[in-house]
Write a protein that holds these residues in place. Structure first.
Motif, PDB file in Angstrom:
ATOM      1  N   VAL A 161      37.757  32.052  46.455  1.00 50.60           N
ATOM      2  CA  VAL A 161      37.675  33.503  46.354  1.00 50.60           C
ATOM      3  C   VAL A 161      37.325  34.083  47.713  1.00 50.60           C
ATOM      4  CG1 VAL A 161      37.013  33.458  43.920  1.00 50.60           C
ATOM      5  CG2 VAL A 161      35.229  33.546  45.687  1.00 50.60           C
ATOM      6  N   ASP A 174      41.049  37.073  45.734  1.00 52.03           N
ATOM      7  CA  ASP A 174      41.556  35.770  46.141  1.00 52.03           C
ATOM      8  C   ASP A 174      42.576  35.982  47.250  1.00 52.03           C
ATOM      9  OD1 ASP A 174      43.839  36.639  44.796  1.00 52.03           O
ATOM     10  OD2 ASP A 174      43.527  35.321  43.062  1.00 52.03           O
ATOM     11  N   LEU A 212      41.710  39.737  41.039  1.00 53.55           N
ATOM     12  CA  LEU A 212      42.366  38.492  41.428  1.00 53.55           C
ATOM     13  C   LEU A 212      43.860  38.550  41.161  1.00 53.55           C
ATOM     14  CD1 LEU A 212      39.691  36.372  39.584  1.00 53.55           C
ATOM     15  CD2 LEU A 212      39.783  36.651  42.059  1.00 53.55           C
TER      16      LEU A 212
END
Length: 397
Positions: A161, A174, A212
């Motif tokens: 991450v 990410d 993400l």
């Protein structure tokens, strides 16, 4: 309340112990009763050292505590890199000694992981995990970690991450989403200020947002509205005593007024916290929509076409909790929003919040509260919402 995965993990540990207890076979099969009494303390020391290494950014010490295969070691290095990006106020492991299982020179144990993010969590977030160890050669009282199976894994437990922080915002991205971090963090910062001006409760004015490109974490969420995370543009969900927000990957490319509105909707759930735990879903979601549109000019406050069509057909009542997020959810969100707008029109901006507080009281009955305190009913609120929607959004309205 533990998730199904957490419950399964603990139940599996209990069953394994039950199956091993009192068994010691000549062929060397696992024997829980033969576990040396000091092993639990020894593996606890390993986990304490692991936490210390993370808190102090000591990569060499962290690496020294690892055994296992190359894949496990690589995953653990990634985890260490993730954790050391976070503002960790507390990381602690609490071992359950009665869960310790032995198989040869290997052991596994259930431990509660306590993780608190400084400035974002109301207290430590506690989640169980099963951790595997192997004795250090020639040092049977020392152990290194060979496996970690976590219940309720967070994004930093699943892969690399990138963490970005703003004023009251901890954004977890990410490699595929970090380019969108500046715009999204700014949107959340602005949303916090807007929501704080509308919601009459004390709250931290801070939030952790998961944004993400990989849907793995979102897909793993349970007990979400509609039961399918992929259908949601975003979702606010409890983690310990805090509420976090996860954004659907498809929203990363939707920067602009509509995404800002979505952010404000989810932030309203964060700000309201537990105040709406026991109230009808239509009020909780209607309030979130109501707050989310406040910064927009009236002509820019869009509503789903399904809500207009439902109003044209006539709605007799507000949706119940069980059906709110069914196939007609878009219509239900629009209807709930305008039911709250009608309350604000009749009782002022504080009216919807007064209803929320009244319905949050133990044993409160929505029909009785609406009748006795507000002189209306859910049927009348639905009719008024229909009228307002048609007057503003229907062709020729």
């Amino acid at each position: 309340m533990p998730s199904r995965r957490a419950s399964t993990l603990l139940a599996t540990a209990a069953l394994l112990l039950a199956g091993l207890s009192g068994c010691s076979d000549a062929d060397g099969s696992p024997d829980a009763t033969a576990t040396p009494p000091d092993v639990a303390r020894a593996v606890a020391r390993t986990l304490d050292a692991r936490a210390h290494a993370v808190l102090h950014g000591d990569a060499a010490r962290f690496e020294h505590l690892l055994a296992g295969g190359p894949g496990f070691r690589a995953a653990q290095r990634t985890w260490f890199g993730n954790l050391t990006q976070l503002p960790v106020a507390r990381l602690r492991y609490r071992v359950h000694p009665d869960s310790l299982v032995r198989e040869g020179d290997r052991y596994s144990v259930v431990a509660d992981v306590e993780l608190e993010l400084d400035g974002y969590d109301a207290g430590p977030v506690v989640a169980p995990g099963r951790f595997a160890f192997r004795a250090v050669p020639h040092h049977p009282s020392r152990f290194r970690l060979t496996g970690a199976d976590l219940a309720d894994p967070q994004p930093w437990d699943l892969g690399p991450v990138e963490v970005r922080e703003g004023d009251g915002v901890l954004g977890v991205f990410d490699a595929g989403s970090v380019a969108d971090a500046p715009g999204l963090v700014a949107s959340v910062e602005s949303g916090i200020a807007s929501v704080a001006a509308q919601v009459p409760y004390d709250w931290s004015r801070s939030v952790v947002v998961y944004a993400l490109s990989d849907p793995t974490f979102l897909d793993g969420l349970q007990d979400v509205p509609g039961d399918d995370p992929e259908d949601l543009d975003a979702v606010a969900f409890p983690v310990g005593d805090s509420t976090r927000v996860a954004l659907n990957p498809r929203m990363l490319d939707e920067a602009g007024a509509e995404r800002d509105r979505l952010v404000r909707h989810e932030l309203t759930h964060v700000a309201v916290g537990t105040h709406d735990d026991d109230v009808p879903v239509w009020l909780s979601e209607g309030l979130a929509e109501y707050v989310s549109v406040r910064p927009l000019a009236p002509q820019d406050r869009r509503i789903p076409e399904a809500a207009v069509a439902a109003a044209e057909a006539g709605v007799d009542d507000l949706p119940d909790d069980a059906s709110f997020n069914d196939d007609d959810s878009e219509a239900h969100y629009g209807l709930a929003w305008w039911a709250v707008e009608s309350l604000a029109d009749s009782f002022g901006p504080s009216g919807p919040w007064q209803l929320l507080d009244a319905l949050a009281e133990p044993g409160a009955d929505p029909d009785e509260v609406l009748r006795d305190r507000f002189g209306t009913s859910m049927h009348q609120l639905a009719e008024e919402a229909d009228r307002l929607i048609l007057s503003l959004y229907a062709a020729g309205g």
